[in-house]
Design a protein around this motif. Structure first.
Motif, PDB file in Angstrom:
ATOM      1  N   VAL A 120       0.840  -1.188   0.000  1.00  0.00           N
ATOM      2  CA  VAL A 120       0.000   0.000   0.000  1.00  0.00           C
ATOM      3  C   VAL A 120       0.880   1.243   0.000  1.00  0.00           C
ATOM      4  CG1 VAL A 120      -1.690   1.313   1.324  1.00  0.00           C
ATOM      5  CG2 VAL A 120      -1.897  -1.175   1.150  1.00  0.00           C
ATOM      6  N   LYS A 121       0.627   2.105  -0.939  1.00  0.00           N
ATOM      7  CA  LYS A 121       1.339   3.369  -1.132  1.00  0.00           C
ATOM      8  C   LYS A 121       2.796   3.200  -1.556  1.00  0.00           C
ATOM      9  CE  LYS A 121      -1.707   6.026   1.875  1.00  0.00           C
ATOM     10  NZ  LYS A 121      -1.815   6.982   3.002  1.00  0.00           N
ATOM     11  N   ASP A 122       3.216   1.979  -1.832  1.00  0.00           N
ATOM     12  CA  ASP A 122       4.578   1.713  -2.307  1.00  0.00           C
ATOM     13  C   ASP A 122       4.535   1.302  -3.767  1.00  0.00           C
ATOM     14  OD1 ASP A 122       5.423   0.215   0.844  1.00  0.00           O
ATOM     15  OD2 ASP A 122       5.896   2.224   0.103  1.00  0.00           O
ATOM     16  N   THR A 123       5.003   2.209  -4.628  1.00  0.00           N
ATOM     17  CA  THR A 123       4.980   1.915  -6.055  1.00  0.00           C
ATOM     18  C   THR A 123       6.314   2.282  -6.676  1.00  0.00           C
ATOM     19  OG1 THR A 123       4.120   4.090  -6.697  1.00  0.00           O
ATOM     20  CG2 THR A 123       2.505   2.383  -6.156  1.00  0.00           C
ATOM     21  N   ASP A 124       6.555   1.756  -7.872  1.00  0.00           N
ATOM     22  CA  ASP A 124       7.795   2.075  -8.569  1.00  0.00           C
ATOM     23  C   ASP A 124       7.562   1.978 -10.065  1.00  0.00           C
ATOM     24  OD1 ASP A 124      11.259   1.211  -7.758  1.00  0.00           O
ATOM     25  OD2 ASP A 124      10.393   2.828  -8.968  1.00  0.00           O
ATOM     26  N   LYS A 125       8.472   2.622 -10.813  1.00  0.00           N
ATOM     27  CA  LYS A 125       8.326   2.675 -12.257  1.00  0.00           C
ATOM     28  C   LYS A 125       8.838   1.405 -12.907  1.00  0.00           C
ATOM     29  CE  LYS A 125       8.869   7.693 -12.468  1.00  0.00           C
ATOM     30  NZ  LYS A 125       9.669   8.812 -13.012  1.00  0.00           N
ATOM     31  N   GLY A 126       8.218   1.115 -14.043  1.00  0.00           N
ATOM     32  CA  GLY A 126       8.686   0.020 -14.854  1.00  0.00           C
ATOM     33  C   GLY A 126       9.377   0.529 -16.104  1.00  0.00           C
ATOM     34  N   GLU A 127       9.364  -0.314 -17.109  1.00  0.00           N
ATOM     35  CA  GLU A 127      10.093  -0.039 -18.358  1.00  0.00           C
ATOM     36  C   GLU A 127       9.507   1.116 -19.166  1.00  0.00           C
ATOM     37  OE1 GLU A 127       9.794  -3.443 -20.807  1.00  0.00           O
ATOM     38  OE2 GLU A 127      10.985  -2.635 -22.465  1.00  0.00           O
ATOM     39  N   VAL A 128       8.170   1.253 -19.148  1.00  0.00           N
ATOM     40  CA  VAL A 128       7.502   2.236 -20.011  1.00  0.00           C
ATOM     41  C   VAL A 128       6.547   3.094 -19.196  1.00  0.00           C
ATOM     42  CG1 VAL A 128       7.743   0.973 -22.177  1.00  0.00           C
ATOM     43  CG2 VAL A 128       5.828   0.458 -20.657  1.00  0.00           C
ATOM     44  N   SER A 129       7.046   3.798 -18.201  1.00  0.00           N
ATOM     45  CA  SER A 129       6.207   4.530 -17.255  1.00  0.00           C
ATOM     46  C   SER A 129       5.826   5.940 -17.700  1.00  0.00           C
ATOM     47  CB  SER A 129       6.913   4.600 -15.903  1.00  0.00           C
ATOM     48  OG  SER A 129       8.157   5.261 -16.049  1.00  0.00           O
ATOM     49  N   ASP A 130       6.496   6.494 -18.695  1.00  0.00           N
ATOM     50  CA  ASP A 130       6.204   7.869 -19.108  1.00  0.00           C
ATOM     51  C   ASP A 130       4.765   8.004 -19.558  1.00  0.00           C
ATOM     52  OD1 ASP A 130       9.455   8.656 -20.625  1.00  0.00           O
ATOM     53  OD2 ASP A 130       8.761   8.587 -18.537  1.00  0.00           O
ATOM     54  N   GLY A 131       4.064   9.002 -19.015  1.00  0.00           N
ATOM     55  CA  GLY A 131       2.670   9.254 -19.378  1.00  0.00           C
ATOM     56  C   GLY A 131       1.672   8.512 -18.514  1.00  0.00           C
ATOM     57  N   TYR A 132       2.170   7.746 -17.562  1.00  0.00           N
ATOM     58  CA  TYR A 132       1.306   6.957 -16.680  1.00  0.00           C
ATOM     59  C   TYR A 132       1.624   7.270 -15.219  1.00  0.00           C
ATOM     60  CZ  TYR A 132       0.824   3.960 -20.845  1.00  0.00           C
ATOM     61  OH  TYR A 132       0.600   3.473 -22.109  1.00  0.00           O
ATOM     62  N   SER A 133       0.600   7.203 -14.387  1.00  0.00           N
ATOM     63  CA  SER A 133       0.796   7.260 -12.951  1.00  0.00           C
ATOM     64  C   SER A 133      -0.071   6.185 -12.311  1.00  0.00           C
ATOM     65  CB  SER A 133       0.439   8.634 -12.391  1.00  0.00           C
ATOM     66  OG  SER A 133      -0.933   8.918 -12.607  1.00  0.00           O
ATOM     67  N   VAL A 134       0.282   5.802 -11.091  1.00  0.00           N
ATOM     68  CA  VAL A 134      -0.462   4.758 -10.397  1.00  0.00           C
ATOM     69  C   VAL A 134      -0.710   5.177  -8.953  1.00  0.00           C
ATOM     70  CG1 VAL A 134       0.327   2.805 -11.810  1.00  0.00           C
ATOM     71  CG2 VAL A 134       1.677   3.548  -9.824  1.00  0.00           C
ATOM     72  N   SER A 135      -1.680   4.509  -8.357  1.00  0.00           N
ATOM     73  CA  SER A 135      -1.919   4.703  -6.930  1.00  0.00           C
ATOM     74  C   SER A 135      -2.432   3.406  -6.329  1.00  0.00           C
ATOM     75  CB  SER A 135      -2.928   5.825  -6.690  1.00  0.00           C
ATOM     76  OG  SER A 135      -4.196   5.479  -7.223  1.00  0.00           O
ATOM     77  N   ARG A 136      -2.061   3.200  -5.097  1.00  0.00           N
ATOM     78  CA  ARG A 136      -2.536   2.019  -4.380  1.00  0.00           C
ATOM     79  C   ARG A 136      -2.791   2.426  -2.924  1.00  0.00           C
ATOM     80  NH1 ARG A 136       0.418  -3.833  -3.832  1.00  0.00           N
ATOM     81  NH2 ARG A 136      -1.395  -5.011  -3.090  1.00  0.00           N
ATOM     82  N   SER A 137      -4.037   2.708  -2.625  1.00  0.00           N
ATOM     83  CA  SER A 137      -4.429   3.145  -1.288  1.00  0.00           C
ATOM     84  C   SER A 137      -4.952   1.991  -0.442  1.00  0.00           C
ATOM     85  CB  SER A 137      -5.493   4.240  -1.376  1.00  0.00           C
ATOM     86  OG  SER A 137      -6.622   3.749  -2.089  1.00  0.00           O
ATOM     87  N   LYS A 138      -5.265   0.882  -1.105  1.00  0.00           N
ATOM     88  CA  LYS A 138      -5.723  -0.323  -0.417  1.00  0.00           C
ATOM     89  C   LYS A 138      -5.022  -1.529  -1.046  1.00  0.00           C
ATOM     90  CE  LYS A 138     -10.051   0.371  -1.428  1.00  0.00           C
ATOM     91  NZ  LYS A 138     -11.528   0.184  -1.501  1.00  0.00           N
ATOM     92  N   THR A 139      -4.864  -2.566  -0.261  1.00  0.00           N
ATOM     93  CA  THR A 139      -4.199  -3.763  -0.773  1.00  0.00           C
ATOM     94  C   THR A 139      -4.866  -4.293  -2.024  1.00  0.00           C
ATOM     95  OG1 THR A 139      -3.468  -4.425   1.442  1.00  0.00           O
ATOM     96  CG2 THR A 139      -3.561  -6.157  -0.224  1.00  0.00           C
ATOM     97  N   GLU A 140      -6.181  -4.223  -2.070  1.00  0.00           N
ATOM     98  CA  GLU A 140      -6.907  -4.873  -3.147  1.00  0.00           C
ATOM     99  C   GLU A 140      -7.023  -4.071  -4.434  1.00  0.00           C
ATOM    100  OE1 GLU A 140      -7.942  -4.201  -0.101  1.00  0.00           O
ATOM    101  OE2 GLU A 140     -10.042  -3.551  -0.029  1.00  0.00           O
ATOM    102  N   ASP A 141      -6.715  -2.776  -4.398  1.00  0.00           N
ATOM    103  CA  ASP A 141      -6.929  -1.950  -5.587  1.00  0.00           C
ATOM    104  C   ASP A 141      -5.647  -1.279  -6.064  1.00  0.00           C
ATOM    105  OD1 ASP A 141     -10.126  -0.895  -4.322  1.00  0.00           O
ATOM    106  OD2 ASP A 141      -9.698  -2.388  -5.868  1.00  0.00           O
ATOM    107  N   PHE A 142      -5.443  -1.328  -7.376  1.00  0.00           N
ATOM    108  CA  PHE A 142      -4.277  -0.698  -7.995  1.00  0.00           C
ATOM    109  C   PHE A 142      -4.796   0.043  -9.218  1.00  0.00           C
ATOM    110  CE2 PHE A 142      -0.093   0.308  -8.531  1.00  0.00           C
ATOM    111  CZ  PHE A 142       0.673  -0.421  -9.426  1.00  0.00           C
ATOM    112  N   LEU A 143      -4.664   1.367  -9.200  1.00  0.00           N
ATOM    113  CA  LEU A 143      -5.211   2.197 -10.263  1.00  0.00           C
ATOM    114  C   LEU A 143      -4.105   2.677 -11.196  1.00  0.00           C
ATOM    115  CD1 LEU A 143      -7.655   4.437  -8.191  1.00  0.00           C
ATOM    116  CD2 LEU A 143      -8.106   2.228  -9.269  1.00  0.00           C
ATOM    117  N   LEU A 144      -4.409   2.647 -12.476  1.00  0.00           N
ATOM    118  CA  LEU A 144      -3.505   3.177 -13.496  1.00  0.00           C
ATOM    119  C   LEU A 144      -4.175   4.369 -14.152  1.00  0.00           C
ATOM    120  CD1 LEU A 144      -0.886   2.786 -15.267  1.00  0.00           C
ATOM    121  CD2 LEU A 144      -2.365   1.502 -16.844  1.00  0.00           C
TER     122      LEU A 144
END
Lengths: 109, 113
Positions: free
Chosen positions: B52-76
Motif C-alpha cells: 500500500v502506497k509503495d509503487t515504482d516505475k517500470g520499463e515504459v512509465s512515461d505518461g502513466y501514474s499509479v496509486s494504491r491506497s488499499k491492498t486490493e486496488d491498484f489504479l492506473l
C-alpha cells in the motif's frame, strides 16, 4: 534488456515435440514461462531459479543454463490445447522483470 | 483462478482526456503490476506496487501514474491520453517478490482516438 526468444513462430502436428528458447545478455537469477491464448490473459506455466529449482506443468518442462544465460521450454507430444503464444520472462540482478517478445505456437490436427 | 478483475474491459476515449483503469484483487497479494501489450513488443511493465502506497516505475512509465491506497486496488491513470497509448492493459498480482508467479487479470482494451 528484453530477452530474445526463438523461434518467433512454429507450426507442428499434434503429437510432435517443440523447443522454445529464451536468452538474455545479462546474468539471470530466474526465468519464467507463460502461455497466452488468443484474446486471453497470460497464464503462468513455471519458474526456474538459479541453483536448479524447477517446477513443471503437464508435459511441459524447461531447463535453465545459468552460464549461458538461457532457458529452453520443451513441449512433449503436443496437444491442440498447447497452441498459443509462449513468453519467457527474465529477472536480472538489480533490474526489473522483463518479458520476451513471444513465440507463437500452432498445433494442427 | 486468482480473484483478479479489471475495469472497464473496453474503453474508447479521445486524445487529451484523462483515463483511469482499475485493478481489483481478492487474494490479498502484496505485489501488483500494470503491463501493456502491443504487437511485436510482448508485455511491457508500466508500474508496479509492492505494498500500500509503495509503487515504482517500470520499463515504459512515461505518461502513466499509479496509486494504491488499499491492498486490493491498484489504479492506473493516463493523465492525458495519446494515440500511442492505445493498447491492451493487463494487471497482474503476485504473492512473492523478485518476482514470483504472476496471475493476470482479463485485460482492458483501450483505444485513444
Amino acid at each position: 534488456q528484453q530477452p530474445v526468444q526463438s523461434p518467433q513462430a512454429v507450426i507442428l502436428r499434434e503429437g510432435e515435440d517443440a523447443v522454445i528458447n529464451c536468452s538474455s545478455s545479462k546474468a539471470l537469477y530466474s526465468v519464467h514461462w507463460y502461455r497466452q491464448k488468443h484474446g486471453e490473459a497470460p497464464v503462468f506455466l513455471m519458474i526456474l531459479l538459479k541453483g536448479g529449482e524447477q517446477k513443471g506443468h503437464e508435459k511441459i518442462s524447461a531447463s535453465f543454463n545459468e552460464k549461458k544465460q538461457q532457458s529452453s521450454l520443451y513441449l512433449t507430444a503436443s496437444q491442440l490445447s498447447y497452441s498459443g503464444t509462449y513468453f519467457c520472462g527474465t529477472a536480472n540482478y538489480g533490474q526489473n522483470f522483463v518479458f520476451g517478445p513471444g513465440t507463437r505456437l500452432s498445433v494442427l490436427p | 483462478d486468482a480473484g483478479i478483475t479489471q475495469s472497464p474491459r473496453h474503453k474508447v476515449t479521445e486524445t487529451g482526456t484523462p483515463v483511469t483503469l482499475r485493478c481489483h484483487q481478492t487474494e490479498n497479494h502484496r505485489y501488483m503490476y500494470w503491463y501493456r501489450q502491443d504487437p511485436g513488443h510482448g508485455l511491457r511493465l508500466i508500474h508496479y506496487s509492492y505494498g500500500v502506497k509503495d509503487t515504482d516505475k517500470g520499463e515504459v512509465s512515461d505518461g502513466y501514474s499509479v496509486s494504491r491506497s488499499k491492498t486490493e486496488d491498484f489504479l492506473l491513470t493516463l493523465e492525458s491520453a495519446t494515440s500511442s497509448q492505445t493498447s491492451v492493459y493487463f494487471c497482474a498480482i503476485g504473492a512473492t517478490r523478485d518476482p514470483g508467479e504472476q496471475y493476470f487479470g482479463p485485460g482492458t482494451r483501450l483505444t485513444v482516438t
